[in-house]
Design a protein around this motif. Structure first.
Motif, PDB file in Angstrom:
ATOM      1  N   ILE A   1      -7.063 -10.627  -2.143  1.00  0.00           N
ATOM      2  CA  ILE A   1      -6.926 -11.172  -0.867  1.00  0.00           C
ATOM      3  C   ILE A   1      -5.982 -10.555   0.240  1.00  0.00           C
ATOM      4  O   ILE A   1      -5.771 -11.002   1.463  1.00  0.00           O
ATOM      5  N   PHE A   2      -5.544  -9.382  -0.257  1.00  0.00           N
ATOM      6  CA  PHE A   2      -4.594  -8.548   0.285  1.00  0.00           C
ATOM      7  C   PHE A   2      -4.805  -7.878   1.732  1.00  0.00           C
ATOM      8  O   PHE A   2      -5.712  -7.481   1.977  1.00  0.00           O
ATOM      9  N   LYS A   3      -3.882  -8.164   2.512  1.00  0.00           N
ATOM     10  CA  LYS A   3      -3.952  -7.658   3.844  1.00  0.00           C
ATOM     11  C   LYS A   3      -2.882  -6.703   4.374  1.00  0.00           C
ATOM     12  O   LYS A   3      -3.059  -6.100   5.466  1.00  0.00           O
ATOM     13  N   ASP A   4      -1.719  -6.865   3.616  1.00  0.00           N
ATOM     14  CA  ASP A   4      -0.638  -5.860   3.983  1.00  0.00           C
ATOM     15  C   ASP A   4      -0.430  -4.966   2.960  1.00  0.00           C
ATOM     16  O   ASP A   4      -0.107  -5.661   1.972  1.00  0.00           O
ATOM     17  N   PHE A   5      -0.573  -3.668   2.902  1.00  0.00           N
ATOM     18  CA  PHE A   5      -0.496  -2.716   2.000  1.00  0.00           C
ATOM     19  C   PHE A   5       0.795  -1.840   1.961  1.00  0.00           C
ATOM     20  O   PHE A   5       0.560  -1.007   3.044  1.00  0.00           O
ATOM     21  N   ILE A   6       1.885  -2.150   1.594  1.00  0.00           N
ATOM     22  CA  ILE A   6       3.032  -1.275   1.743  1.00  0.00           C
ATOM     23  C   ILE A   6       3.178  -0.210   0.882  1.00  0.00           C
ATOM     24  O   ILE A   6       2.593  -0.563  -0.348  1.00  0.00           O
ATOM     25  N   SER A   7       3.428   1.234   1.387  1.00  0.00           N
ATOM     26  CA  SER A   7       3.466   2.260   0.333  1.00  0.00           C
ATOM     27  C   SER A   7       4.279   2.081  -0.779  1.00  0.00           C
ATOM     28  O   SER A   7       5.667   1.489  -0.519  1.00  0.00           O
ATOM     29  N   PHE A   8       3.994   2.312  -1.991  1.00  0.00           N
ATOM     30  CA  PHE A   8       5.121   2.432  -3.275  1.00  0.00           C
ATOM     31  C   PHE A   8       6.084   3.040  -3.071  1.00  0.00           C
ATOM     32  O   PHE A   8       7.288   2.663  -3.468  1.00  0.00           O
ATOM     33  N   SER A   9       6.330   4.161  -2.428  1.00  0.00           N
ATOM     34  CA  SER A   9       7.355   5.121  -2.356  1.00  0.00           C
ATOM     35  C   SER A   9       8.622   4.499  -1.219  1.00  0.00           C
ATOM     36  O   SER A   9       9.416   5.023  -1.093  1.00  0.00           O
ATOM     37  N   THR A  10       8.082   3.202  -0.486  1.00  0.00           N
ATOM     38  CA  THR A  10       9.055   2.579   0.236  1.00  0.00           C
ATOM     39  C   THR A  10      10.196   2.113  -0.501  1.00  0.00           C
ATOM     40  O   THR A  10      11.217   1.894  -0.036  1.00  0.00           O
ATOM     41  N   ILE A  11       9.787   1.617  -1.808  1.00  0.00           N
ATOM     42  CA  ILE A  11      10.748   0.913  -2.665  1.00  0.00           C
ATOM     43  C   ILE A  11      12.216   2.049  -2.746  1.00  0.00           C
ATOM     44  O   ILE A  11      13.101   1.439  -2.488  1.00  0.00           O
ATOM     45  N   PRO A  12      12.279   3.209  -3.196  1.00  0.00           N
ATOM     46  CA  PRO A  12      13.339   3.862  -3.567  1.00  0.00           C
ATOM     47  C   PRO A  12      13.896   4.351  -2.320  1.00  0.00           C
ATOM     48  O   PRO A  12      14.977   4.882  -2.387  1.00  0.00           O
ATOM     49  N   ASN A  13      13.101   4.229  -1.099  1.00  0.00           N
ATOM     50  CA  ASN A  13      13.819   4.763   0.204  1.00  0.00           C
ATOM     51  C   ASN A  13      14.028   3.588   1.029  1.00  0.00           C
ATOM     52  O   ASN A  13      14.417   3.570   2.281  1.00  0.00           O
ATOM     53  N   SER A  14      14.491   2.365   0.527  1.00  0.00           N
ATOM     54  CA  SER A  14      14.909   1.181   1.224  1.00  0.00           C
ATOM     55  C   SER A  14      15.753   0.192   0.283  1.00  0.00           C
ATOM     56  O   SER A  14      16.098   0.395  -0.697  1.00  0.00           O
ATOM     57  N   PHE A  15      16.194  -0.812   1.098  1.00  0.00           N
ATOM     58  CA  PHE A  15      17.017  -1.810   0.355  1.00  0.00           C
ATOM     59  C   PHE A  15      16.413  -2.295  -0.979  1.00  0.00           C
ATOM     60  O   PHE A  15      16.723  -3.281  -1.722  1.00  0.00           O
ATOM     61  N   LEU A  16      14.828  -2.167  -0.762  1.00  0.00           N
ATOM     62  CA  LEU A  16      14.096  -3.042  -1.984  1.00  0.00           C
ATOM     63  C   LEU A  16      14.790  -2.340  -3.404  1.00  0.00           C
ATOM     64  O   LEU A  16      14.651  -3.050  -4.450  1.00  0.00           O
ATOM     65  N   LYS A  17      15.213  -1.061  -3.462  1.00  0.00           N
ATOM     66  CA  LYS A  17      15.511  -0.582  -4.614  1.00  0.00           C
ATOM     67  C   LYS A  17      16.698  -1.240  -5.514  1.00  0.00           C
ATOM     68  O   LYS A  17      16.764  -1.214  -6.567  1.00  0.00           O
ATOM     69  N   ASN A  18      17.350  -2.082  -4.399  1.00  0.00           N
ATOM     70  CA  ASN A  18      18.387  -2.965  -5.198  1.00  0.00           C
ATOM     71  C   ASN A  18      18.152  -4.373  -5.748  1.00  0.00           C
ATOM     72  O   ASN A  18      18.822  -5.235  -6.043  1.00  0.00           O
TER      73      ASN A  18
END
Length: 833
Positions: free
Chosen positions: A207-224
């Motif tokens: 059912i997914f509608k927003d696909f965020i790139s995986f490489s966003t994690i180490p390049n954003s606050f998500l890595k914390n």
């Protein structure tokens, strides 16, 4: 010739209006049930059948020992294993991992206020946002309206949207102009739209509608964020590093071959994970079709599970209803056979063959079946609307569907032959001389018809007994004392994106309202539908268990009426920024090694997770109290160990105990209106939602309640059709025995004597049905009850009630014809002698 058959059939049906109406009504009900269940089954079985190479696509899942003698089924594996499968396993063509993500979304608008979309509730709302590897689009194929699969997710801070989500965010802007636009997730994650794909417009759990790139994690606050920290140390596994993964196997590879390669990986994983080598762990491949039907792995964030056994059960119910409707037709046709005996004799004298007579009678059945199908098609949509509570959204009648047309043709042919062949065969077998003299022998036919009645009422009694037992169980589990209060408690879930300061303000405002008795802040109520235990350990000896955790303030225990066995309640936690106290349940204390509740008081415990080889605590403190066990989940399972952490930091649940003394429903409505008014002052841009806790508990058993409703409907349909068949048989019997009845009356028999004589044999038939149905119903209901840790016993009164109810319904059904036969003038019945 066929036209002549149909014309004569039509005339005969018009002549026998009552039996025709009863036949059409019975068959239309049976066919309607079949049609709706067919549509439901087709809907559920069609999920994810459209994917290219669907038989090669699997989800990687795991099973882990839960320390309590059972297995915890997880729709994911740890990140270490996911990477190892990619690097080391043979037979895997494509592999993609992804995380789910809940986020508040902001869409900047030039010159106007930004569009804001609140995140869903992770406890009940599916997430359509994922953070996925580029290989995701190699496994699941989409039609690209802008951008391309090869590059769209190759860089950080990118997002691909479906067409519907792009329209939600950017209106009617063309897809190519949406490329390059900015979407902000959780206020600070600014992403650039890099692709637009067409939505799946077929039944799917993807059912997914927003696909965020995986490489966003180490390049954003998500890595914390702890959930994503496994990416920083992919070389060592951890119990907390779990991630979703789909694989596409190479051509010729089988799931068994892949699973056979997991043993060394599992061994290595357990050695890293704090040396827990004895903890049973398994990795399996789950097919796309199983994703929709296997509830064991249903605790993901996106799938809608359907029960395959329940679906097969529905199909069985449909078949039985159609059979008893056809039996009903046979009984009524046979009841009319004596009246048509002379017609058959004349036709044979005039040269009609047996084959032509069979075709004649089958044509009558065909016309009735066609009428029944037409009526069924007219009532299907209203019935779906009436039963929409347990018919899946999306089930609808589509007369242009080739599969539906084929199904209807088969139903017409099958029903016509099933219902019409036996009466046609019997009627066409009459000898002309006996037919013209009215001397047909019908003992064999009578035995068969009585056997059919026994079959009908056996099915009906199984439904009646099943309905009573299911109703008793549902009443029991909804009303059972679960160890806490659940009445007059309202729960409000606050989005985690809002500050604790705002939450504390509205809590104080609610506390001042008239009609509010207590208010508590926490994260979860005492019982939740899907329990996800975490690691909990005793610090002095490192005894570690899996335990459900609750975060709460000092008002939580009195508000929910939890019983304290030893120690005290939590102290003031309103201003506490960290964990400083614990309450644990009695079973939790026992599993930690304490012999009595009092022994646990004062001991330091830790709540946390195992990262790599280390236990990482996010809460440490003394046990200040031990609570009596309460049901922390549905009654499908026994109570498990629970710890209540004395902290309200990031508490997203507001529990409100309403004053219930001498209160009416209107008083509750006024209090809730006051709460909503205060809500709008603090959260003007957020819609107000609240739920009564007792209704939440009842929702744990929605599937069982739907099962009960289905059984109720099946029972009513089966009884109605069976009674019409019984009406036909009593008509046949009265017609067959009219001369005997006349003689009895001449010899002095009363109306009551005659009515009793006719009713007696039908009560005997019900008795035979009861003897057959009781063990069948007991077996299936016993198996169904095994799914509950707490259940009712199957008492004898259930069978007695079902038997007496059926006898009563039988007597009501046959009373009219029995009394009518008893009141008939004996002169008319004996005048041919």
């Amino acid at each position: 010739m066929i036209r002549n058959y149909l014309k004569i059939a039509w005339r005969n049906l018009i002549k026998q209006k009552v039996s025709t109406i009863i036949n059409v009504l019975g068959l239309s009900i049976g066919i309607s049930a079949c049609l709706i269940i067919y549509m439901t089954a087709s809907f559920e079985l069609s999920y994810d059948n459209f994917h290219q190479d669907k038989n090669r696509i699997f989800r990687v899942v795991s099973e882990i020992d839960n320390f309590s003698g059972g297995m915890e089924y997880m729709p994911e594996i740890n990140y270490f294993s996911a990477i190892a499968i990619r690097k080391q396993f043979t037979g895997v063509d494509k592999l993609a991992v992804f995380f789910n993500y809940y986020a508040k979304i902001t869409v900047p608008q030039a010159g106007v206020q930004s569009k804001i979309f609140e995140s869903g509730d992770p406890t009940k709302d599916p997430s359509d946002i994922i953070i996925a590897e580029p290989q995701y689009f190699d496994i699941f194929k989409y039609t690209w309206l802008a951008g391309n699969a090869a590059t769209a997710l190759n860089g950080p801070l990118r997002v691909v949207l479906t067409e519907s989500k792009a329209r939600t965010y950017f209106g009617s802007l063309p897809s190519d102009e949406v490329i390059g636009k900015t979407v902000i997730y959780n206020d600070s994650l600014r992403l650039t739209v890099s692709g637009i794909v067409k939505d799946y417009d077929i039944n799917t759990n993807i059912i997914f509608k927003d696909f965020i790139s995986f490489s966003t994690i180490p390049n954003s606050f998500l890595k914390n964020i702890p959930t994503f920290q496994c990416l920083t140390h992919p070389d060592k596994p951890s119990w907390s590093d779990y991630i979703q993964e789909f694989v596409k196997l190479s051509k010729g590879a089988t799931p068994t071959q892949i699973e056979a390669q997991t043993a060394p990986l599992i061994k290595m994983t357990k050695q890293y994970m704090a040396g827990q080598t004895n903890r049973k762990t398994e990795i399996h491949l789950q097919s796309l079709s199983d994703v929709h039907f296997n509830a064991n792995y249903g605790n993901d964030f996106y799938t809608r599970q359907a029960s395959l056994p329940a679906l097969y059960g529905l199909m069985g119910i449909a078949v039985f209803i159609l059979i008893i409707a056809s039996i009903n037709f046979i009984n009524l046709s046979s009841a009319q056979s004596i009246r048509r005996a002379k017609e058959i004799g004349i036709r044979k004298v005039l040269g009609s063959s047996r084959a032509s007579l069979i075709l004649q009678f089958l044509s009558e059945t065909f016309i009735i079946t066609v009428f029944a199908v037409v009526i069924s098609l007219l009532i299907v949509n209203p019935v779906i609307s009436a039963f929409k509570a347990f018919i899946p959204n999306g089930v609808a009648l589509n007369l242009l569907s080739p599969s539906l047309i084929i199904f209807l043709i088969l139903i017409i042919l099958f029903t016509s032959l099933l219902a019409g062949f036996y009466p046609a065969k019997v009627l066409s077998s009459y000898l002309p001389v006996q037919s013209l003299k009215g001397q047909q022998k019908s003992n064999q036919k009578s035995y068969l018809l009585r056997g059919l009645i026994v079959f009908q009422f056996t099915v009906s009694l199984v439904f009646i007994i099943g309905t009573i037992i299911i109703s008793n169980q549902i009443h029991y589990i909804i009303n059972k004392d679960m160890g806490f209060n659940k009445d007059a408690i309202v729960n409000i879930n606050i989005n985690g994106n809002y500050s604790d300061a705002k939450r504390d303000v509205i809590v104080e405002k609610i506390r001042q309202l008239a009609g509010v008795e207590k208010v508590s802040i926490g994260r979860q109520p005492p019982a939740v539908n899907n329990s996800s235990p975490g690691f909990f350990r005793r610090k002095d000896n490192n005894a570690t268990i899996l335990s459900d955790e609750r975060f709460a303030d000092e008002n939580y225990v009195p508000l929910y009426g939890l019983k304290l066995l030893a120690g005290r309640n939590l102290t003031n936690t309103v201003k506490a920024d960290s964990v400083n106290e614990f309450l644990i349940t009695e079973s939790c204390a026992k599993q930690l090694g304490f012999k009595t509740p009092a022994d646990a008081i004062g001991h330091i415990v830790e709540s946390g997770y195992i990262f790599k080889t280390n236990f990482r605590a996010y809460g440490t403190g003394p046990v200040v109290g031990v609570l009596a066990d309460f049901h922390n989940q549905s009654l499908y399972a026994p109570p498990g160990p629970v710890e209540i952490i004395g902290s309200i930091k990031n508490g997203t649940l507001i529990s409100i105990k309403l004053s219930s003394k001498n209160k009416q429903w209107s008083d509750y409505k006024n209090t809730i209106a006051g709460i909503e008014s205060q809500w709008k002052e603090i959260y003007p841009d957020k819609k107000f939602y609240c739920s009564f806790f007792d209704k939440t508990i009842a929702s744990f058993y929605e599937k069982d309640q739907r099962t009960g409703q289905i059984m109720n409907a099946a029972m009513l349909i089966a009884i109605f059709i069976s009674c019409m068949g019984l009406f036909g048989l009593v008509t046949f019997t009265a017609e067959q025995r009219k001369k005997e009845i006349g003689i009895r009356k001449v010899l002095g028999a009363s109306v009551a004597n005659v009515a009793t004589m006719l009713a007696k044999e039908f009560v005997v038939l019900i008795g035979i049905s009861f003897l057959i149905a009781s063990p069948i119903a007991w077996y299936f209901m016993h198996q169904w009850l095994q799914g509950f840790a707490f259940r009712v016993s199957i008492s004898l009164w259930v069978f007695a009630l079902a038997g007496f109810s059926t006898v009563f319904i039988t007597l009501i059904t046959i009373s009219y014809q029995s009394i009518n036969a008893a009141l008939a003038n004996p002169v008319k019945s004996l005048k041919t002698e």
